[in-house]
Design an enzyme around this catalytic site. Structure first.
Site, PDB file in Angstrom:
ATOM      1  CE  LYS A 178       8.075  -9.632  17.844  1.00  0.00           C
ATOM      2  NZ  LYS A 178       6.914 -10.194  17.183  1.00  0.00           N
ATOM      3  NE  ARG A 207       1.487 -15.594  15.909  1.00  0.00           N
ATOM      4  CZ  ARG A 207       1.923 -14.412  16.335  1.00  0.00           C
ATOM      5  NH1 ARG A 207       1.565 -13.313  15.739  1.00  0.00           N
ATOM      6  NH2 ARG A 207       2.743 -14.323  17.369  1.00  0.00           N
ATOM      7  CE1 TYR A 262       6.634  10.534 -10.482  1.00  0.00           C
ATOM      8  CE2 TYR A 262       6.975  10.157  -8.146  1.00  0.00           C
ATOM      9  CZ  TYR A 262       7.464  10.196  -9.439  1.00  0.00           C
ATOM     10  OH  TYR A 262       8.769   9.898  -9.674  1.00  0.00           O
TER      11      TYR A 262
END
Ligand SMILES: Cc1ncc(COP(=O)(O)O)c(C=O)c1O
Length: 376
Positions: free
Chosen positions: A41, A139, A268
């Site tokens: 996945k 879950r 930055y």
């Protein structure tokens, strides 16, 4: 040091041979009785689903699992005959996609069982379902064993459905000292046996990578391994402890080298200033590629076979590293953010620890902009 042709701004080199060998290692751990299902996945945890699936199948995996229907549909184009399992929750549209791809699906609610039956009838096919017990993960899955048994019977009695599996998922398998895995096993085992009495041919499966490596009692008929097939350590230490080889390296190159006088800042917010006169290398890779901003002033990069601190703030497309007061590095030098160079190496687990996260999130976070190159 220069190279004639820099490898490009950001490149993930994936060693498919390592995935194959890792699967062989896992097969060696589980023996012949249990199947290895490779979990690919999220684009193979960022490594590339199809290439890693092919390598896993060469290494002894016999099935593939994903979270989403679209992932199954994509894999089906590459692997016409390999059994696929979609592990996630599905909407009706997603279920249609999954069944059209001839993938097995997870079921834990009566309403979804009815939907599976209806969609299977619409498509003129049988749907293979894996009934899921929530044995403690909290879950997806049915918590109540009696309700799950009722569901399993309803699936079995349904002409359009085949009970292809009974399964669960562990919450703490990656914490070796924790005893919750044994508690989950104690909840799951009798339910799995009862479902097998109804559907003798069904596959009992529970273990992820950590449980596979940790407890043979968790192997049952099949293990579902993700992280370990990519050579990453489910216990967040060194994968070599389990004979696993990291498959992915993340490369960039030094695009520019500049002299920084003491006090000059990089990036930055001027979060780093040169403590003394030094050389700074600029690498064209940043958080837009998956090098997380949390690594600002908090990582090392390999250049010339040595570690150099990442200094200043990670920007979207660039990072800066301190090459030190004396350097022979020149623009074009290859850089490694994950992987090895000379005798040095940076594990994904090291990067994850710096970010207070897990290796899964680091490789899943390598963005689409990063080209993947496959090597055997
Ligand atoms: C249900 C399920 N099974 C198996 C796996 C594979 O786990 P791992 O990558 O830890 O091996 C996952 C991954 O998160 C999962 O969600």
């Amino acid at each position: 040091m220069t190279t004639a042709e820099p490898i490009g701004r950001a490149l993930a080199v994936v060693d498919a041979g390592a995935v194959e060998r890792n699967c062989r290692t896992l097969k060696g751990r589980i023996g012949d009785r249990a199947e290895l299902c490779a979990v690919v996945k999220a684009n193979g945890y960022g490594h590339g689903a199809a290439a890693c699936a092919a390598a896993a199948l060469r290494g002894g995996a016999t099935r593939l699992a994903v979270a989403a229907a679209e992932e199954a549909a994509e894999l089906r184009l590459h692997f016409p005959d390999v059994p696929l399992l979609v592990m996630g929750a599905l909407t009706e549209g997603e279920l249609r996609t999954a069944l059209a791809a001839r993938a097995d699906v997870a079921v834990w609610r009566e309403g979804f069982r009815e939907l599976c039956s209806r969609v299977a009838a619409d498509q003129g096919r049988m749907a293979k379902v894996h009934v899921k017990l929530d044995s403690g993960m909290g879950r997806l899955g049915e918590r109540d064993p009696d309700a799950l048994m009722e569901l399993a019977r309803a699936c079995h009695d349904d002409q359009r459905l085949e009970v292809a599996g009974i399964w669960t998922h562990f919450a703490t398998a990656d914490e070796p000292e924790d005893e919750f895995l044994s508690e989950q096993l104690a909840v799951f085992r009798p339910v799995a046996e009862a479902v097998r009495d109804i559907a003798p041919g069904c596959t009992v499966h529970a273990a992820n990578s950590a449980a596979t490596l940790r407890d043979p009692e968790a192997h049952f008929d099949m293990v579902r391994c993700g992280i370990a097939i990519y050579g990453l350590d489910p216990f967040h230490r060194d994968p070599a402890e389990h004979g696993l080889e990291p498959a992915l390296q993340l490369h960039s190159y030094v695009a520019d080298v500049k002299r920084f006088p003491s006090g000059a800042s990089a990036g930055y917010g001027r979060t780093w200033r040169a403590p003394e006169d030094t050389w700074v290398g600029v690498l064209p890779i940043g958080y837009g590629d998956g090098v997380r901003r949390g690594l600002s002033n908090n990582a090392e990069v390999l250049v010339g076979g040595r570690r150099h601190p990442l200094v200043g703030t990670v920007s979207m497309d660039n990072i800066t590293i301190d090459l030190g007061p004396e350097t022979d590095m020149a623009p074009g030098a290859p850089a490694v953010l994950i992987g090895s160079q000379g005798s040095e190496r940076i594990l994904t687990e090291e990067v994850a620890a710096r970010l207070a996260t897990i290796n899964y999130e680091v490789t899943c976070g390598i963005s689409q902009r990063v080209r993947r190159e496959y090597r055997e």
